[in-house]
Design an enzyme around this catalytic site. Structure first.
Site, PDB file in Angstrom:
ATOM      1  N   GLU A 192      -9.506  -5.337   8.450  1.00 49.13           N
ATOM      2  CA  GLU A 192     -10.165  -4.360   7.580  1.00 49.13           C
ATOM      3  C   GLU A 192     -11.673  -4.341   7.870  1.00 49.13           C
ATOM      4  OE1 GLU A 192      -9.414  -5.298   3.505  1.00 49.13           O
ATOM      5  OE2 GLU A 192     -10.164  -3.383   2.732  1.00 49.13           O
ATOM      6  N   ARG A 217     -13.939 -10.572  -1.130  1.00 52.37           N
ATOM      7  CA  ARG A 217     -13.663  -9.416  -1.988  1.00 52.37           C
ATOM      8  C   ARG A 217     -14.715  -9.315  -3.076  1.00 52.37           C
ATOM      9  NH1 ARG A 217     -10.236  -5.558  -0.471  1.00 52.37           N
ATOM     10  NH2 ARG A 217     -10.095  -5.068  -2.676  1.00 52.37           N
ATOM     11  N   ASP A 227     -17.248   0.391  -1.928  1.00 53.93           N
ATOM     12  CA  ASP A 227     -17.119  -0.140  -3.296  1.00 53.93           C
ATOM     13  C   ASP A 227     -18.241  -1.046  -3.809  1.00 53.93           C
ATOM     14  OD1 ASP A 227     -14.776   1.075  -2.626  1.00 53.93           O
ATOM     15  OD2 ASP A 227     -13.476  -0.527  -3.313  1.00 53.93           O
ATOM     16  N   GLY A 233     -16.420   5.005  -1.505  1.00 53.35           N
ATOM     17  CA  GLY A 233     -15.634   4.296  -0.492  1.00 53.35           C
ATOM     18  C   GLY A 233     -16.278   2.975  -0.098  1.00 53.35           C
TER      19      GLY A 233
HETATM   20  C1  2M8 Z   1     -11.216   0.005  -0.878  1.00 53.85           C
HETATM   21  O1  2M8 Z   1     -11.185   0.620  -2.166  1.00 53.85           O
HETATM   22  C2  2M8 Z   1     -10.073   0.448  -3.037  1.00 53.85           C
HETATM   23  C3  2M8 Z   1     -10.276   1.359  -4.246  1.00 53.85           C
HETATM   24  O2  2M8 Z   1     -10.331   2.684  -3.854  1.00 53.85           O
HETATM   25  C4  2M8 Z   1      -9.895  -0.982  -3.499  1.00 53.85           C
HETATM   26  O3  2M8 Z   1     -10.849  -1.755  -3.462  1.00 53.85           O
HETATM   27  O4  2M8 Z   1      -8.787  -1.315  -3.897  1.00 53.85           O
HETATM   28  C5  2M8 Z   1     -12.404   0.604  -0.126  1.00 53.85           C
HETATM   29  O5  2M8 Z   1     -12.669  -0.110   1.038  1.00 53.85           O
HETATM   30  C6  2M8 Z   1     -12.136   2.069   0.178  1.00 53.85           C
HETATM   31  O6  2M8 Z   1     -13.141   2.597   0.991  1.00 53.85           O
HETATM   32  C7  2M8 Z   1     -10.780   2.281   0.841  1.00 53.85           C
HETATM   33  O7  2M8 Z   1     -10.518   3.637   0.940  1.00 53.85           O
HETATM   34  C8  2M8 Z   1      -9.656   1.588   0.065  1.00 53.85           C
HETATM   35  C9  2M8 Z   1      -8.330   1.593   0.835  1.00 53.85           C
HETATM   36  O8  2M8 Z   1      -8.521   1.169   2.148  1.00 53.85           O
HETATM   37  O9  2M8 Z   1     -10.006   0.218  -0.183  1.00 53.85           O
END
Ligand code: 2M8
Length: 453
Positions: free
Chosen positions: A422, A225, A180, A178
C-alpha cells in the site's frame, strides 16, 4: 488497432515479471465488476481506487477497465455526488453499511448502500485514459456513456461544495481528500473536532480496548495506521454528517471543520480540463455557468500560494487561513497544468531538495524536515505510488522529462524490491500497510507502459 499493436510491442520489452505480477494482484482483488483495494482491510469499492485501477487495467483488458468505471457510477447519488465507498452487500459487512446509513438521504441510490462523502475527482482522468485506448467510434460511445455522470458530479461539486461561488471546493471529512491522516487535516481535527467524550476515553486509556474492534490494524502494524484517538475523531466527524442526513446546508451551518484541500482542488482543476476535452470531442456545449465556475477555480487557486514559504497549502473554508503543516499537497499543483512555470519550478526545487522531498525513494507524503515525518506512518511520511503517478504526470507536462523518468524509475524499483504494498518507506523503500494493493499494481502497469513513451 494501431495503438494496440504498438502497446503489444512495448509489452514485449517490459520486465515481464513485474507486469505479470501486477496483473496477478489485480486478478486476485477482482470482485467481478469492481476491484477491491486489498483483500482484508478494504472489502468494498472505493472511488479513486477504482479510477487508478481502471487506468492500469486499460492496458490489460479495456472492457474490464470500462466495467470498473461503470460499476462506480451505480453509486452516484441523485444530486450528482459520487461516494467514496460503495459497500459490499455481504452479510458480514452490515456494520460498515450501518455506520453510514446512506438511506437517511433521499438522494442516495436505493439499490446499493454507500458512504455519504466523496473522494478526489479522478473520474474524468480515468475516463480520458480509457478513451485514449479506443478508436474514434468506440471513444465516442464511451464518452457518451460516462459524460452525463461526470458532468453531474462536477456540477454537484460546485453547487454543494462551493456555496459562496468563490472557486475552490471544500471538503468536510479527511477521507474526502484520500490522504486521510495528512498533517494539516489532523491538526485541524484536533483544533476543532475532538469532542470531550473522545478526550476522556483517551485520558483513561480506553483507546486500547477500542483498538480491538479496528479492522485495519488486523492487517497492518498499528504504528503504520491512524492512531485510535484520530480514528475516533474521524468517527465523530462522520457521525455528525450522518446526524445531518448528509444535507450540506445543515452541515455547513455550524462547523469550522471545512477545508479547501490543495490536493483535491488540484485534481479537480485537471478533471475540469478533461471534462472540457470530452465535451469538445462529443461536440456538446458545457453549461455557461459551469465554464465560468471552472475559470473561477483556476483563478482562486492562487489563493493557496504562500509567497513567504513559496509553497501551496490547503486552507480553512470559513477564515481562508492557510494550513501550514507541510505535506505532499504542496506538490500537487504541478498536476493541474495551470500554475505558472515559475511556480512549477519552485515545486521542482522542493522535489530535488534532500531535506524536503528528495529522499532515496521519493516522494514522501510529508517532507523529511517536518516534525510530523515518520517513514512508515500512513499519510505522514511514506511514499505512495498514486501520488508519484500524479507528480510524474505533472512533471512531464511542465517539460521536466528527466525528473519524470527518474521518479518513474525509482518508483518501479521500489515496487520491484518490496512488492505491491500500500505504501513504502521513502528512506529505504521497505513496505508498509496492506499487501497486494490494487492501485500500486495498476499504476505500476501504467508506469511500465508510459516509461517507454
Ligand atoms: C484509505 O482510506 C479509507 C477510508 O476511505 C480507510 O482508511 O479505511 C485511504 O488511503 C484512501 O485514500 C483509500 O482510497 C482507501 C482505500 O484504499 O484507504
Amino acid at each position: 488497432m494501431e495503438q494496440q499493436l504498438s502497446d503489444d510491442i512495448q509489452a514485449a520489452d517490459m520486465p515481464v515479471d513485474l507486469y505479470e505480477a501486477a496483473k496477478t494482484v489485480l486478478e486476485m482483488n477482482d470482485a467481478g465488476t469492481y476491484t477491491v483495494p486489498a483483500q482484508g482491510p478494504y472489502p468494498h469499492q472505493w472511488l479513486w481506487d477504482s479510477c487508478f485501477t481502471a487506468i492500469g487495467l486499460r492496458h490489460v483488458d479495456i472492457l474490464r477497465a470500462q466495467t470498473e468505471i461503470l460499476s462506480l457510477l451505480r453509486g452516484q447519488w441523485a444530486n450528482g455526488m459520487l461516494p467514496n465507498m460503495i459497500f459490499s452487500p455481504a452479510r458480514q459487512y452490515r456494520r460498515d453499511r450501518d455506520v453510514w446509513r446512506s438511506w437517511l438521504s433521499a438522494d442516495a441510490p436505493d439499490d446499493v448502500q454507500t458512504s455519504g462523502i466523496t473522494q478526489p475527482p479522478v473520474l474524468a482522468e480515468a475516463a480520458v485514459r480509457i478513451g485514449e485506448k479506443l478508436n474514434k467510434v468506440d471513444r465516442r460511445a464511451w464518452y457518451k456513456t460516462v459524460f452525463p455522470a461526470i458532468l453531474a458530479y462536477h456540477q454537484w461539486l460546485y453547487v454543494e461544495r462551493d456555496p459562496h461561488s468563490e472557486g475552490l471546493v471544500l471538503q468536510i471529512h479527511p477521507w474526502e481528500t484520500g490522504l486521510d491522516s495528512t498533517p494539516p487535516w489532523i491538526h485541524e481535527l484536533h483544533e476543532h473536532q475532538l469532542p470531550t467524550w473522545i478526550q476522556v476515553v483517551h485520558k483513561i486509556g480506553l483507546d486500547n480496548i477500542i483498538s480491538l474492534f479496528r479492522r485495519d490494524i488486523k492487517y497492518a502494524s498499528p504504528s503504520q495506521r491512524l492512531s485510535t484517538l484520530d480514528a475516533l475523531g474521524f468517527y465523530a466527524v462522520q457521525r455528525r454528517l450522518r446526524r445531518k442526513n448528509y444535507d450540506i446546508r445543515r452541515i455547513l451551518s455550524h462547523t469550522l471543520f471545512a477545508i479547501e484541500d490543495v490536493s483535491f482542488n488540484s485534481i479537480f482543476i485537471r478533471a475540469n480540463t478533461h471534462l472540457r476535452d470530452i465535451a469538445t470531442f462529443l461536440k456538446v456545449d458545457l453549461p455557461e455557468e459551469l465554464l465560468e465556475s471552472m475559470q473561477k477555480t483556476e483563478a482562486a487557486f492562487g489563493g493557496l500560494w504562500d509567497p513567504y514559504s513559496r509553497q501551496y497549502y490547503s486552507r480553512e473554508f470559513v477564515t481562508h487561513r492557510l494550513l501550514k503543516d507541510p505535506s505532499i499537497g504542496t506538490l500537487m499543483p504541478l498536476y493541474t497544468g495551470t500554475i505558472s512555470k515559475d511556480r512549477a519550478q519552485q515545486l521542482v526545487k522542493m522535489i530535488e531538495d534532500e531535506h524536503m522531498f528528495g529522499t532515496n525513494y521519493p516522494v514522501p507524503s510529508v517532507p523529511v524536515s517536518s516534525e510530523w515525518f515518520n517513514e512508515h506512518a500512513y499519510w505522514q511520511g511514506p511514499t505512495w505510488v498514486n501520488m508519484n503517478w500524479f507528480i510524474i504526470d505533472g512533471l512531464k507536462r511542465y517539460g521536466y522529462t528527466d525528473h519524470a523518468a527518474a521518479l518513474t524509475e525509482s518508483t518501479l524499483e521500489m515496487v520491484k524490491n518490496a512488492g505491491f504494498s500500500e505504501y513504502f518507506s521513502p528512506l529505504d523503500g521497505s513496505p508498509a500497510g496492506a499487501e497486494n494493493f490494487s492501485w500500486t499494481a495498476a499504476l505500476t502497469i501504467d508506469l511500465l507502459k508510459s516509461a517507454k513513451k
